[in-house]
Every structure is written in structure tokens, then in C-alpha cells.
Write a protein that holds these residues in place. Structure first.
Motif, PDB file in Angstrom:
ATOM      1  N   ILE A 222       0.837  -1.196   0.000  1.00  0.00           N
ATOM      2  CA  ILE A 222       0.000   0.000   0.000  1.00  0.00           C
ATOM      3  C   ILE A 222       0.874   1.249   0.000  1.00  0.00           C
ATOM      4  N   GLU A 223       1.919   1.214   0.817  1.00  0.00           N
ATOM      5  CA  GLU A 223       2.709   2.420   0.975  1.00  0.00           C
ATOM      6  C   GLU A 223       4.100   2.063   1.481  1.00  0.00           C
ATOM      7  N   LEU A 224       5.105   2.781   0.989  1.00  0.00           N
ATOM      8  CA  LEU A 224       6.473   2.582   1.476  1.00  0.00           C
ATOM      9  C   LEU A 224       7.136   3.942   1.572  1.00  0.00           C
ATOM     10  N   ASP A 225       7.561   4.291   2.770  1.00  0.00           N
ATOM     11  CA  ASP A 225       8.143   5.624   2.925  1.00  0.00           C
ATOM     12  C   ASP A 225       9.029   5.653   4.166  1.00  0.00           C
ATOM     13  N   LYS A 226       9.649   6.818   4.400  1.00  0.00           N
ATOM     14  CA  LYS A 226      10.422   7.002   5.626  1.00  0.00           C
ATOM     15  C   LYS A 226       9.515   6.710   6.817  1.00  0.00           C
ATOM     16  N   THR A 227      10.097   6.096   7.840  1.00  0.00           N
ATOM     17  CA  THR A 227       9.273   5.665   8.963  1.00  0.00           C
ATOM     18  C   THR A 227       8.503   6.822   9.605  1.00  0.00           C
ATOM     19  N   ASP A 228       9.183   7.952   9.830  1.00  0.00           N
ATOM     20  CA  ASP A 228       8.459   9.041  10.515  1.00  0.00           C
ATOM     21  C   ASP A 228       7.328   9.579   9.639  1.00  0.00           C
ATOM     22  N   LYS A 229       7.541   9.518   8.324  1.00  0.00           N
ATOM     23  CA  LYS A 229       6.477   9.956   7.416  1.00  0.00           C
ATOM     24  C   LYS A 229       5.261   9.029   7.542  1.00  0.00           C
ATOM     25  N   ILE A 230       5.533   7.734   7.517  1.00  0.00           N
ATOM     26  CA  ILE A 230       4.439   6.760   7.617  1.00  0.00           C
ATOM     27  C   ILE A 230       3.672   6.958   8.916  1.00  0.00           C
ATOM     28  N   PHE A 231       4.396   7.247   9.975  1.00  0.00           N
ATOM     29  CA  PHE A 231       3.728   7.310  11.268  1.00  0.00           C
ATOM     30  C   PHE A 231       3.139   8.685  11.598  1.00  0.00           C
ATOM     31  N   THR A 232       3.558   9.714  10.852  1.00  0.00           N
ATOM     32  CA  THR A 232       2.974  11.028  11.150  1.00  0.00           C
ATOM     33  C   THR A 232       2.021  11.475  10.050  1.00  0.00           C
ATOM     34  N   ALA A 233       2.408  11.276   8.810  1.00  0.00           N
ATOM     35  CA  ALA A 233       1.544  11.768   7.729  1.00  0.00           C
ATOM     36  C   ALA A 233       1.472  10.762   6.588  1.00  0.00           C
ATOM     37  N   PRO A 234       0.841   9.596   6.834  1.00  0.00           N
ATOM     38  CA  PRO A 234       0.773   8.597   5.768  1.00  0.00           C
ATOM     39  C   PRO A 234      -0.103   9.079   4.619  1.00  0.00           C
ATOM     40  N   HIS A 235       0.249   8.607   3.432  1.00  0.00           N
ATOM     41  CA  HIS A 235      -0.469   8.968   2.224  1.00  0.00           C
ATOM     42  C   HIS A 235      -1.860   8.348   2.207  1.00  0.00           C
ATOM     43  N   ASP A 236      -1.879   7.058   2.579  1.00  0.00           N
ATOM     44  CA  ASP A 236      -3.086   6.277   2.352  1.00  0.00           C
ATOM     45  C   ASP A 236      -3.904   6.197   3.641  1.00  0.00           C
ATOM     46  N   LYS A 237      -5.200   6.325   3.507  1.00  0.00           N
ATOM     47  CA  LYS A 237      -6.082   6.237   4.677  1.00  0.00           C
ATOM     48  C   LYS A 237      -5.942   4.903   5.396  1.00  0.00           C
ATOM     49  N   ARG A 238      -5.753   3.833   4.585  1.00  0.00           N
ATOM     50  CA  ARG A 238      -5.681   2.492   5.188  1.00  0.00           C
ATOM     51  C   ARG A 238      -4.444   2.361   6.070  1.00  0.00           C
ATOM     52  N   THR A 239      -3.333   2.940   5.645  1.00  0.00           N
ATOM     53  CA  THR A 239      -2.126   2.921   6.470  1.00  0.00           C
ATOM     54  C   THR A 239      -2.408   3.600   7.801  1.00  0.00           C
ATOM     55  N   ASP A 240      -3.006   4.769   7.696  1.00  0.00           N
ATOM     56  CA  ASP A 240      -3.336   5.525   8.892  1.00  0.00           C
ATOM     57  C   ASP A 240      -4.229   4.700   9.822  1.00  0.00           C
ATOM     58  N   GLY A 241      -5.243   4.062   9.227  1.00  0.00           N
ATOM     59  CA  GLY A 241      -6.153   3.248  10.029  1.00  0.00           C
ATOM     60  C   GLY A 241      -5.422   2.113  10.722  1.00  0.00           C
ATOM     61  N   TYR A 242      -4.521   1.463  10.007  1.00  0.00           N
ATOM     62  CA  TYR A 242      -3.823   0.318  10.598  1.00  0.00           C
ATOM     63  C   TYR A 242      -2.922   0.735  11.747  1.00  0.00           C
ATOM     64  N   ILE A 243      -2.136   1.784  11.536  1.00  0.00           N
ATOM     65  CA  ILE A 243      -1.202   2.129  12.612  1.00  0.00           C
ATOM     66  C   ILE A 243      -1.925   2.737  13.807  1.00  0.00           C
ATOM     67  N   ARG A 244      -3.128   3.238  13.604  1.00  0.00           N
ATOM     68  CA  ARG A 244      -3.918   3.699  14.742  1.00  0.00           C
ATOM     69  C   ARG A 244      -4.680   2.543  15.389  1.00  0.00           C
ATOM     70  N   GLY A 245      -4.519   1.350  14.833  1.00  0.00           N
ATOM     71  CA  GLY A 245      -5.151   0.181  15.454  1.00  0.00           C
ATOM     72  C   GLY A 245      -6.630   0.071  15.145  1.00  0.00           C
ATOM     73  N   LYS A 246      -7.049   0.651  14.006  1.00  0.00           N
ATOM     74  CA  LYS A 246      -8.479   0.590  13.699  1.00  0.00           C
ATOM     75  C   LYS A 246      -8.875  -0.738  13.065  1.00  0.00           C
ATOM     76  N   PHE A 247      -7.928  -1.431  12.442  1.00  0.00           N
ATOM     77  CA  PHE A 247      -8.226  -2.782  11.962  1.00  0.00           C
ATOM     78  C   PHE A 247      -6.934  -3.590  11.962  1.00  0.00           C
ATOM     79  N   GLY A 248      -7.075  -4.862  11.680  1.00  0.00           N
ATOM     80  CA  GLY A 248      -5.872  -5.686  11.564  1.00  0.00           C
ATOM     81  C   GLY A 248      -5.621  -6.477  12.830  1.00  0.00           C
TER      82      GLY A 248
END
Lengths: 248, 287
Positions: A222-248
Motif C-alpha cells: 500500500i505504501e512505502l516511505d520514511k518511517t516518521d512519514k508513515i507514522f505522522t503523515a501517511p499517504h493512504d487512509k488504510r495505512t493511517d487506520g492500521y497504525i492507529r489500530g483501527k483494523f488488523g
């Protein structure tokens, strides 16, 4: 510098497509974390890099996976696995002594000189952050070590054959927080010399150790980026949802 | 009412459970009673190490040393033949064979186990015995070697099945761990799989040997049954089992000969028991 390049890569087990059109570059001396829910193909991807999937007669792949511009399928499989080492989810010492566990790979690749083997074992155990804890009891069975020590023993064993890349497949899933911290410390030190690919179910672990982070979902990258980018401002909504623990 | 039913069933099961032990104990006691009676007449040392077995001469000579050697020789021969082939076969089935070949081989091994020993005996008699005779230019093909070869066939299914099981139950992770270090398939088998399965394989070997040493019919048919101390594997021998089977019908109840045959039974019992216990120890070590 690119160490591993993946292009239009798909994989199947039988008729079941588990990875789809992957595009990825893994750089030298980085820790690339791969996160994603279960069954998203993380482990299958990892096991493609050292061709451990070949053990499954139903495995089939398409596309390109290159180690230093060489197709992994064209490299002699034992040579490939020596260059691309792997640490598994459950620490699995061989039923041998601590010393022999580490010496095993060294011997297997033809080293006979006892002094060289001993110094290699020591060096590897030091790199795996285990030497201080086991130097006085190298002849004991590896099963006497704690889970965290066993995992670091497995790391040392992998280091002893001098790989270029180390694959970690959820290396801390069975460990307590203190052992986890030790294994993570080891990983961060190791990237000076090695390229590390870490599959983890622990999102925080990816945030702690990964230089870059990839998010897999349903067999797709889905997405590959610098770690801080992924965890602060991910591109994809699904990434954001996963790292916030909304699914998975 | 329900309680009575429960009580009856529990006790019935208890009796079934105890029955097997009870009968074993009875058999053992009977064996001891009849066998130990011999030692009133003959010293145990003379019995075990006496060189001549002439049970119906006057006075009878009851030395079973040639018979023990006969049993050991045939068993050792069978072990030497069946262990490498059996373990090799187990490795092939467990590790190397493609799925279809594996199924065929396993069925084949089970079929081999299903052949009655007397059938193996007469097949050996009409094929193997003349073959051994011509190949080694012997006066007779009824030799320890023929017995060993035939018994190897009988030990093989036991060895293959249990050793394959032992290899199969080595955690898959061991294999992957070794392969991930760059080991070849053979290095993985030799340095990881076999050591990890070693206790199970040893148990397989012991049980195979146990099967061989207790085997009677086939050895009686093809080893020639000469109760003399064998000086090579190419001469006729007589085993402990064959002696009992051949002579028990003719021995006069209560005679020295009769007691001596029971004493042979005790010796066999001790040997089998020791082998089974050893195998058991190995199997438990594995768990």
C-alpha cells in the motif's frame, strides 16, 4: 545504493494469489520494516528473498526479485541463503551446545581451523549482544538459555556465516519487553554492516527501529516511505487506520 | 440406578485393564517355575556356556552356547543388512521422495509387514537358499546368512515405519533454520534431521532387532538348524527360538530336556525384555 530490487512481483500458493504486483527497492545498510495485518503476505515476501518458499511445492512466483542486480532464482540457492540470512519468529536453536549452534554454519561452509571457528563464534556472539551472558558456559545446551537469549543466539548464528542481508521474521513475537529491547538494540547496531528487512506485527517496533516502513495489505504494497512519514503523515487512509489500530 | 450402571461399567473396564497384566504375570510365573526347575539339575553357567546341546543323549548335555551364538549371529547379520537400508528408506520417504512416490513406498513397506513369516520362510527356502549355495559354492544353502537376509526383510518394515515417524516429527523449524543458513539438503539431513531424530531412530532399530530375535518360523526353515558353534556366517546354525519350536513337541513333560526348553524361554524373554526396555528409553528420551 539499492541492495534488493523487486519489480512486478507476484506470488501464488496453488491457485491462491498471496502477493500482487510488488514494486520495491531495499537500500544497503537500512532497516526496512514491513507491517500489516495477518495474511497480508509479509512473511511470504520475506521468504521469497532467500527462496525458503521453494520448500512448498505449491509456491509459484512471477516478476523480478534481484539481489545486487542478479535474479535470486539464478543464484545457487545455498549461496543465496548464505548471503541472505534469516532469523525466525520462534527462536529455534539446534539441539546442540551454545558454541556448536554458532559454529554450525561456519563449519558447514567448510571452515576446519578450530581457532578460526572459535574466534568467529566469539565475534558473532558479541555482535548478537550475547557474549557477556554466555562466555562462561559455551558448552551448555542451547535450550538452557532464556527465550530472549535463544533469539540472540539465532542472530549470532546467522551472523557467523557473514550474510549481506538479514531477514527478521517477527523476531520478538515470543519475547518479553526487556528481551525485545535487547534484540532491537542488536538490530540497530547491525545495520552498520548489514541490510535488514524486518517483518513485524508490532507497529511500535517498526516505529522504533525502521529507517523506512512498508505497509502490506491483502498481498499488496500500500505504501512505502520514511518511517516518521508513515507514522505522522501517511499517504493512504488504510495505512493511517492500521497504525492507529483501527483494523488488523 | 444410574449410579449402579456407572459402578458396573467402571469395574468392567477395570477388570479388562487388569486382565492383560494378570495374564502376563501368569505366563511369566509359569515360565519361571518350569524353567528354573532345570537349575536343580544343571548349573546355570554350564547351561549358558556349555558347548554341546544333546538333550536326548544319556546323560543329556544341555549347553545352549551354540544356540545363543546362532541367534546372535543371525540377528547381527540381519541388523547389518536391515539398518542401513531401513534408515535410508526412511530418510528417502520422509525427506526426499515426491508425494506420489512416498505414498507408493509407504504402501509397499506396509505390504512387506503384512507377509506372514512362514511365507517369507518358504520363499527364502526355494529362492534364496539355492542362490546362496551356488554363489558361495557351499554344500548347503541353509546358512546363517540366508536367515539373516530373510530376517532383514522382516525387520525392515518396523525400522522404516518408526524411523520415518521420528524424522517426520522433527520440528519443521529445525529444517528451515538449517536451510536458511545455507545448508544443502543433505547437510540438513545429516547434521540436523538425523541427530534430532536419533533417539526415535535408535528405538526403531531396537524394535526391529527385537522382532528379529524373537522370529521363529522363517529361521527354522532356512538356517539349517545345526546346534554347533558357528565359525562363519556361511554355515548352518540353530537359534534359540527354533530350538524351542522344533523340540517342544517331542520333549517328555517333566524331563530335563523339557525344563531346559523353558529355561531357553527365560533367556529369550530376558533378551527381548532388555531390547524393548532400551527401545522404550530411547522413545521416552525423545519426548
Amino acid at each position: 545504493m539499492v541492495k534488493i530490487e523487486v519489480h512486478k512481483f507476484s506470488a501464488w500458493f496453488g491457485a491462491n494469489r498471496v502477493l500482487r504486483d510488488m514494486e520495491m527497492e531495499i537500500f544497503k545498510h537500512e532497516i526496512l520494516s514491513i507491517i500489516g495485518p495477518s495474511n497480508s503476505g509479509k512473511t511470504t515476501f520475506l521468504r521469497t528473498l532467500n527462496r525458503l518458499n521453494d520448500l512448498n511445492p505449491y509456491f509459484r512466483m512471477d516478476g523480478m526479485v534481484e539481489l545486487e542486480r542478479q535474479d535470486v532464482r539464478s543464484i545457487d540457492v545455498e549461496a543465496l541463503r548464505r548471503r541472505v540470512g534469516m532469523v525466525f519468529a520462534l527462536p529455534l536453536p539446534l539441539p546442540l551446545s551454545i558454541f556448536e549452534n554458532v559454529a554450525y554454519g561456519v563449519r558447514m561452509h567448510g571452515e576446519k581451523d578450530k581457532k578460526k571457528i572459535a574466534s568467529k563464534v566469539e565475534e558473532s556472539l558479541k555482535q548478537g549482544y550475547l557474549w557477556e551472558e554466555v562466555k562462561d558456559r559455551l558448552d551448555e545446551s542451547a535450550f538452557k538459555l532464556s527465550g530472549g537469549q535463544q533469539q540472540r543466539l539465532c542472530i549470532a548464528r546467522t551472523l557467523a556465516v557473514e550474510p549481506e542481508v538479514i531477514l527478521f521474521d517477527e523476531p520478538c513475537s515470543g519475547l518479553d519487553p526487556i528481551s525485545t529491547a535487547k534484540v532491537e538494540d542488536a538490530m540497530v547496531q547491525l545495520k552498520e554492516k548489514y541490510t535488514i528487512v524486518l517483518v513485524t506485527n508490532n507497529v511500535k517496533q517498526a516505529a522504533r527501529v525502521g529507517d523506512r516502513t512498508a505497509f502490506f495489505l491483502g498481498g499488496e504494497l500500500i505504501e512505502l516511505d520514511k518511517t516518521d512519514k508513515i507514522f505522522t503523515a501517511p499517504h493512504d487512509k488504510r495505512t493511517d487506520g492500521y497504525i492507529r489500530g483501527k483494523f488488523g | 440406578m444410574r449410579k449402579i450402571k456407572e459402578f458396573m461399567i467402571e469395574n468392567l473396564i477395570f477388570i479388562c485393564g487388569m486382565a492383560s497384566i494378570f495374564f502376563v504375570v501368569l505366563i511369566f510365573l509359569f515360565l519361571l517355575k518350569e524353567g528354573l526347575a532345570l537349575f536343580n539339575i544343571e548349573s546355570p553357567l554350564k547351561f549358558l556356556f556349555g558347548k554341546s546341546w544333546y538333550p536326548i543323549s544319556e546323560p543329556p548335555q544341555l549347553g545352549i552356547f551354540p544356540l545363543i551364538l546362532g541367534s546372535l549371529l543371525v540377528t547381527a547379520g540381519a541388523a547389518i543388512i536391515s539398518i542401513p537400508i531401513g534408515v535410508g528408506c526412511a530418510i528417502y520417504i520422509a525427506e526426499i521422495a515426491p508425494v506420489k512416490t512416498k505414498e507408493v513406498l509407504k504402501a509397499g513397506v506396509e505390504l512387506l509387514a503384512a507377509i506372514p513369516s512362514v511365507v517369507l520362510g518358504f520363499i527364502g527356502m526355494v529362492t534364496l537358499v539355492p542362490f546362496v549355495k551356488t554363489v558361495f559354492h557351499l554344500p548347503t544353502g541353509l546358512t546363517a546368512l540366508s536367515g539373516s537376509i530373510m530376517l532383514a526383510f522382516m525387520a525392515m518394515p518396523t525400522i522404516v515405519t518408526i524411523a520415518e515417524d521420528a524424522l517426520y516429527s522433527v520440528p519443521k523449524t529445525y529444517k528451515e533454520g538449517a536451510l536458511a543458513l545455507g545448508a544443502t539438503h543433505w547437510q540438513t539431513i545429516w547434521r540436523v534431521m538425523l541427530p534430532a531424530a536419533s533417539s526415535g531412530i535408535l528405538a526403531a532399530v531396537m524394535l526391529g532387532i527385537g522382532r528379529v530375535i524373537g522370529e521363529t518360523m522363517a529361521v527354522m526353515m532356512i538356517t539349517g538348524n545345526a546346534a554347533v558353534i558357528p565359525h562363519s556366517i556361511l554355515v548352518p546354525v540353530r537359534t534359540l527360538t527354533a530350538t524351542i519350536a522344533a523340540e517342544m513337541g517331542e520333549a517328555v513333560v517333566g524331563s530335563e530336556h523339557y525344563f531346559a526348553l523353558f529355561a531357553i524361554g527365560i533367556v529369550l524373554f530376558i533378551i527381548s525384555f532388555a531390547i524393548n526396555v532400551t527401545a522404550d528409553l530411547f522413545l521416552h528420551k525423545r519426548q
